[in-house]
Design an enzyme around this catalytic site. Structure first.
Site, mmCIF file in Angstrom:
data_model
loop_
_atom_site.group_PDB
_atom_site.id
_atom_site.type_symbol
_atom_site.label_atom_id
_atom_site.label_comp_id
_atom_site.label_asym_id
_atom_site.label_seq_id
_atom_site.Cartn_x
_atom_site.Cartn_y
_atom_site.Cartn_z
ATOM 1 N N GLY A 221 -6.401 -5.204 -5.173
ATOM 2 C CA GLY A 221 -5.924 -4.142 -4.280
ATOM 3 C C GLY A 221 -6.135 -2.755 -4.847
ATOM 4 O O GLY A 221 -6.049 -1.765 -4.138
ATOM 5 N N VAL B 284 -6.106 0.888 -6.745
ATOM 6 C CA VAL B 284 -5.186 2.030 -6.660
ATOM 7 C C VAL B 284 -4.464 2.010 -5.313
ATOM 8 O O VAL B 284 -3.251 2.197 -5.233
ATOM 9 C CB VAL B 284 -5.979 3.350 -6.830
ATOM 10 C CG1 VAL B 284 -5.137 4.554 -6.447
ATOM 11 C CG2 VAL B 284 -6.477 3.478 -8.260
ATOM 12 N N LYS C 148 3.206 5.502 1.111
ATOM 13 C CA LYS C 148 3.628 5.409 2.518
ATOM 14 C C LYS C 148 4.956 4.670 2.680
ATOM 15 O O LYS C 148 5.698 4.914 3.632
ATOM 16 C CB LYS C 148 2.540 4.765 3.374
ATOM 17 C CG LYS C 148 1.566 5.780 3.921
ATOM 18 C CD LYS C 148 0.511 6.200 2.920
ATOM 19 C CE LYS C 148 0.484 7.611 2.496
ATOM 20 N NZ LYS C 148 -0.593 7.942 1.575
ATOM 21 N N GLU D 140 -0.770 26.186 -6.530
ATOM 22 C CA GLU D 140 -2.142 25.852 -6.109
ATOM 23 C C GLU D 140 -3.071 26.993 -6.507
ATOM 24 O O GLU D 140 -2.775 28.156 -6.259
ATOM 25 C CB GLU D 140 -2.160 25.619 -4.588
ATOM 26 C CG GLU D 140 -3.535 25.584 -3.959
ATOM 27 C CD GLU D 140 -4.478 24.524 -4.527
ATOM 28 O OE1 GLU D 140 -4.085 23.341 -4.560
ATOM 29 O OE2 GLU D 140 -5.590 24.892 -4.946
ATOM 30 N N ALA E 190 -9.490 5.348 0.982
ATOM 31 C CA ALA E 190 -9.570 3.888 0.995
ATOM 32 C C ALA E 190 -10.478 3.377 2.116
ATOM 33 O O ALA E 190 -11.301 2.481 1.912
ATOM 34 C CB ALA E 190 -8.169 3.301 1.148
ATOM 35 N N HIS F 81 1.622 7.075 29.740
ATOM 36 C CA HIS F 81 2.722 8.055 29.781
ATOM 37 C C HIS F 81 4.057 7.335 29.577
ATOM 38 O O HIS F 81 4.245 6.261 30.153
ATOM 39 C CB HIS F 81 2.730 8.756 31.137
ATOM 40 C CG HIS F 81 3.932 9.656 31.315
ATOM 41 N ND1 HIS F 81 4.002 10.887 30.716
ATOM 42 C CD2 HIS F 81 5.097 9.465 32.003
ATOM 43 C CE1 HIS F 81 5.163 11.450 31.046
ATOM 44 N NE2 HIS F 81 5.844 10.601 31.810
HETATM 45 P P1 FAD Z 1 -9.701 1.610 -6.594
HETATM 46 O O1 FAD Z 1 -8.690 1.392 -5.553
HETATM 47 O O2 FAD Z 1 -9.453 2.639 -7.635
HETATM 48 O O3 FAD Z 1 -9.983 0.210 -7.261
HETATM 49 C C1 FAD Z 1 -10.867 0.084 -8.347
HETATM 50 C C2 FAD Z 1 -10.528 -1.179 -9.102
HETATM 51 O O4 FAD Z 1 -11.544 -1.418 -10.066
HETATM 52 C C3 FAD Z 1 -9.210 -1.089 -9.859
HETATM 53 O O5 FAD Z 1 -8.375 -2.149 -9.460
HETATM 54 C C4 FAD Z 1 -9.618 -1.206 -11.321
HETATM 55 O O6 FAD Z 1 -8.663 -1.932 -12.091
HETATM 56 C C5 FAD Z 1 -10.926 -1.953 -11.230
HETATM 57 N N1 FAD Z 1 -11.833 -1.692 -12.356
HETATM 58 C C6 FAD Z 1 -12.211 -0.490 -12.856
HETATM 59 N N2 FAD Z 1 -13.088 -0.653 -13.854
HETATM 60 C C7 FAD Z 1 -13.277 -1.985 -13.995
HETATM 61 C C8 FAD Z 1 -14.077 -2.783 -14.862
HETATM 62 N N3 FAD Z 1 -14.886 -2.246 -15.769
HETATM 63 N N4 FAD Z 1 -14.007 -4.116 -14.726
HETATM 64 C C9 FAD Z 1 -13.191 -4.695 -13.796
HETATM 65 N N5 FAD Z 1 -12.410 -3.991 -12.952
HETATM 66 C C10 FAD Z 1 -12.471 -2.655 -13.052
HETATM 67 N N6 FAD Z 1 -6.557 6.842 0.562
HETATM 68 C C11 FAD Z 1 -6.411 6.690 1.896
HETATM 69 O O7 FAD Z 1 -7.395 6.401 2.584
HETATM 70 N N7 FAD Z 1 -5.187 6.826 2.498
HETATM 71 C C12 FAD Z 1 -4.087 7.139 1.800
HETATM 72 O O8 FAD Z 1 -3.011 7.259 2.376
HETATM 73 C C13 FAD Z 1 -4.205 7.334 0.408
HETATM 74 N N8 FAD Z 1 -3.133 7.643 -0.336
HETATM 75 C C14 FAD Z 1 -3.256 7.781 -1.685
HETATM 76 C C15 FAD Z 1 -2.134 8.103 -2.438
HETATM 77 C C16 FAD Z 1 -2.234 8.239 -3.802
HETATM 78 C C17 FAD Z 1 -1.015 8.595 -4.597
HETATM 79 C C18 FAD Z 1 -3.487 8.020 -4.452
HETATM 80 C C19 FAD Z 1 -3.614 8.123 -5.939
HETATM 81 C C20 FAD Z 1 -4.611 7.701 -3.719
HETATM 82 C C21 FAD Z 1 -4.505 7.585 -2.326
HETATM 83 N N9 FAD Z 1 -5.611 7.281 -1.545
HETATM 84 C C22 FAD Z 1 -5.486 7.156 -0.189
HETATM 85 C C23 FAD Z 1 -6.946 7.091 -2.143
HETATM 86 C C24 FAD Z 1 -7.266 5.590 -2.280
HETATM 87 O O9 FAD Z 1 -6.258 4.966 -3.028
HETATM 88 C C25 FAD Z 1 -8.617 5.416 -2.935
HETATM 89 O O10 FAD Z 1 -9.571 6.153 -2.226
HETATM 90 C C26 FAD Z 1 -9.017 3.961 -2.958
HETATM 91 O O11 FAD Z 1 -8.104 3.180 -3.680
HETATM 92 C C27 FAD Z 1 -10.405 3.796 -3.558
HETATM 93 O O12 FAD Z 1 -10.734 2.462 -3.527
HETATM 94 P P2 FAD Z 1 -11.793 1.850 -4.559
HETATM 95 O O13 FAD Z 1 -11.948 0.423 -4.190
HETATM 96 O O14 FAD Z 1 -12.988 2.708 -4.617
HETATM 97 O O15 FAD Z 1 -11.110 2.001 -5.991
#
Ligand code: FAD
Length: 577
Positions: free
Chosen positions: A149, A151, A161, A313, A428, A552
């Site tokens: 899952g 970040v 959320k 900011e 995400a 509506h």
């Molecule tokens: P990630 O979710 O970062 O997942 C990457 C995964 O790769 C991690 O689990 C990590 O452990 C793994 N990994 C890394 N390196 C390695 C390796 N070498 N070997 C094996 N595993 C590895 N986005 C939205 O669209 N809506 C929102 O409401 C929203 N709210 C957010 C709130 C916060 C506080 C934060 C911090 C972010 C938010 N985001 C939101 C952004 C969203 O979380 C990210 O854009 C999204 O998680 C990116 O997905 P990803 O799959 O690219 O990476």
């Protein structure tokens, strides 16, 4: 020694997937305690320990499947008991299904016509890419070093959320008198909220494990790096190494908070969004460094719960990528809640001052020092690309971000990159879509990523959502634009909900009447934006929105009226003299 086996919970159940272990090896287990969570393709259920003792061995890890009656763990009386080499309770035919992590080099080539796809990272980019690749016939291995899952589910979209939802309910209860409710002594139960956040996160993370298993995806728990473009080394979390061979690799390693090298940012009490989601209690005051999306969501949460919030900011305005008119409405609401803004201002240092932190800030009016219990740094996120060996295989990385083409392929054929580690937009749903695009290209399709119709959402109160061009961007691109505005004061449903702070704004190309951008601030904005995204995807004109009947009473009617307002014909606004 007691053997824990996969229970049979239903006539048709042949196997189950371990979604979550509540205990780790060495933990004391009490009879009747929930030991693990198991999922089948129909349901998720909790399994109680049948015996008390010490969990001496876990045979089937999270995300792995096992046949009914197969041993999945052992409970001993204490000490580091290991299973006997040959366990009489585990006949050969009841061994866990071989979806578990292989312990040795995977060198078998894919069956003719089957592509071996390796996905690095199990966030919303990686796990969606893995599912899509499996749907299209790929033999998929997903490597994740932390929790499935990523970040988003663990420390991003979902937990924030959960907090915002409770903040919304808190406001509704506190302001109950305005809608005919009497709610007395309403207060925030922070530890209850933390427990709910954990429960929601655990359920969703468990769900991803189930999806992996049901799609036949092998999940390896460990840290991946490239040995070559087609060989991935994995340092397994439970020790040991393995190498996985691939026909194609999707890098989806995500991002982490960026913390600039400002003196004092390493002090206790200076936190990032990761820690802000797991605080022991609500702080009395917070200085938020950074007025972007994450910062404003925390400003909204904390100020609703009565925390004194100050935002610093560097740019002249918060949320710089959002239409200025929309931002000014949010800012007005936050100012009413007591949030203090220092824009065009820079934090230069943080120091300890008794139990508080003293934050030195350069503002346009001169230097000042702000005091707060916590300093939350939310100045952006940086891609996670170090240690992957990308440069050694020839993948181009620019300022930490992996470079790809529109098919999400890097400079190295067969190596794709998606999500926060590569994307121009760190969201995400963008990561997920990029994952689908990469998987489809690997498995014989030709698809390009389209960023034009990506909606963005800010989960503040009121919510903000937008898609397409802002008025400023459209003008900068040379469009002659028409604008339609509809205030939520004139929308029946918003009035019913007592949430009339907000508006809908259309940016429309004057020549063809095509919708270039839709911007919403108000209740349910983040749900409503899908209409705008679809309109842009279908290259809709104002006429197509106007001739679509809207239910509506809904906040969605404001989208209809906003389109009518482009022509100066909104039905619920007084006629201009
Ligand atoms: P990630 O979710 O970062 O997942 C990457 C995964 O790769 C991690 O689990 C990590 O452990 C793994 N990994 C890394 N390196 C390695 C390796 N070498 N070997 C094996 N595993 C590895 N986005 C939205 O669209 N809506 C929102 O409401 C929203 N709210 C957010 C709130 C916060 C506080 C934060 C911090 C972010 C938010 N985001 C939101 C952004 C969203 O979380 C990210 O854009 C999204 O998680 C990116 O997905 P990803 O799959 O690219 O990476």
């Amino acid at each position: 020694m007691a053997v824990v086996t996969m229970p049979k919970l239903g006539l048709t159940m042949n196997e189950g997937t371990v979604s979550r272990w509540n205990k780790k090896v060495g933990d004391q287990v009490e009879k009747g305690e929930i030991l693990l969570v198991v999922a089948t393709d129909k349901l998720t259920f909790e399994v109680e320990a049948a015996e008390s003792g010490v969990l001496s061995e876990i045979l089937v890890g999270e995300g792995e499947a096992a046949a009914v009656s197969a041993p999945i763990a052992r409970i001993g009386e204490g000490g580091a008991e290991k299973a006997p080499a040959s366990d009489p309770h585990a006949p050969a035919e009841e061994k866990p299904l071989q979806k578990a992590a292989p312990a040795t080099v995977q060198s078998t080539p894919a069956a003719a016509g089957t592509k071996k796809v390796v996905v690095i990272g199990g966030g919303p980019g990686g796990y969606v890419a893995a599912i899509r690749a499996a749907q299209l016939g790929g033999e998929v291995t997903l490597i994740e070093k932390g929790a499935l899952g990523g970040v988003c589910l663990n420390v991003g979209c979902i937990p924030t959320k959960v907090l915002l939802h409770t903040a919304e309910a808190y406001t509704a209860a506190k302001e109950g008198a305005l809608i005919g409710l009497r709610a007395e002594n309403v207060s925030v139960d922070w530890s209850g909220l933390m427990a709910r956040k954990k429960a929601v996160v655990d359920t969703l993370v468990g769900g991803v494990g189930t999806l992996m298993a049901s799609n036949g995806i092998t999940v390896l728990r460990g840290t991946a790096s490239f040995a070559s473009p087609k060989e991935i080394d994995v340092a397994l979390n439970d020790g040991g190494r393995t190498t996985v061979r691939a026909d194609a690799v999707i890098v989806a390693t995500g991002s982490e908070p960026a913390v600039p090298p400002i003196p004092g940012f390493d002090l206790d009490g200076v936190i990032t969004s990761n820690e802000a989601l797991s605080l022991d209690g609500l702080p009395e005051s917070v200085v938020l460094v950074g007025g972007g999306v994450i910062g404003m969501e925390f400003a909204s949460i904390f100020s609703t719960f009565g925390v004194k919030v100050t935002v610093v900011e560097m740019l002249p305005e918060i949320l710089p990528m959002i239409d200025g008119e929309i931002v000014s409405i949010l800012k007005g609401v936050l100012l009413r809640k007591g949030v203090v803004f220092h824009t065009s201002s820079k934090v230069t240092a943080v120091e300890k001052k008794g139990k508080k932190l003293a934050v030195s800030v350069e503002t346009p009016e001169g230097k000042t020092v702000l005091e707060a219990e916590k300093v939350l740094v939310s100045v952006g996120r940086r891609p996670v690309t170090k240690g992957l060996g990308l440069e050694s295989i020839g993948v181009a990385v620019e300022r930490g971000r992996i470079k790809t083409d529109k098919r999400m392929e890097t400079a190295v054929k067969g190596v794709y990159a998606i999500g926060d580690c590569a994307s121009p937009i760190m969201l995400a749903h963008v990561a997920s879509r990029e994952g689908e695009v990469a998987a489809e290209n690997i498995l014989g399709h030709t698809v390009e990523m389209d960023y034009k119709t990506v909606p963005s959402a800010v989960y503040t109160a009121p919510e903000i959502a937008s898609v397409g061009l802002s008025e400023k961007e459209a003008l900068e691109k040379g469009f002659r634009v028409k604008i339609g505005r509809f205030p939520l004061m004139a929308n029946g449903k918003s009035l019913i909900m007592n949430e009339t702070d907000g508006m809908v704004k259309y940016v429309v190309d004057e020549k063809y009447d095509e919708i270039l951008g839709v911007h919403i601030i108000g209740p349910r904005a983040t749900d409503l934006i899908v209409e705008g995204a679809l309109a842009l995807r279908l290259e809709a004109t104002v006429d197509e929105i106007i001739t679509t009947v809207h239910a509506h009473p809904t906040v969605g009617e404001a989208l209809l009226e906003g389109a009518m307002a482009v022509r100066g014909q909104a039905l619920s606004l007084p006629k201009k003299a």
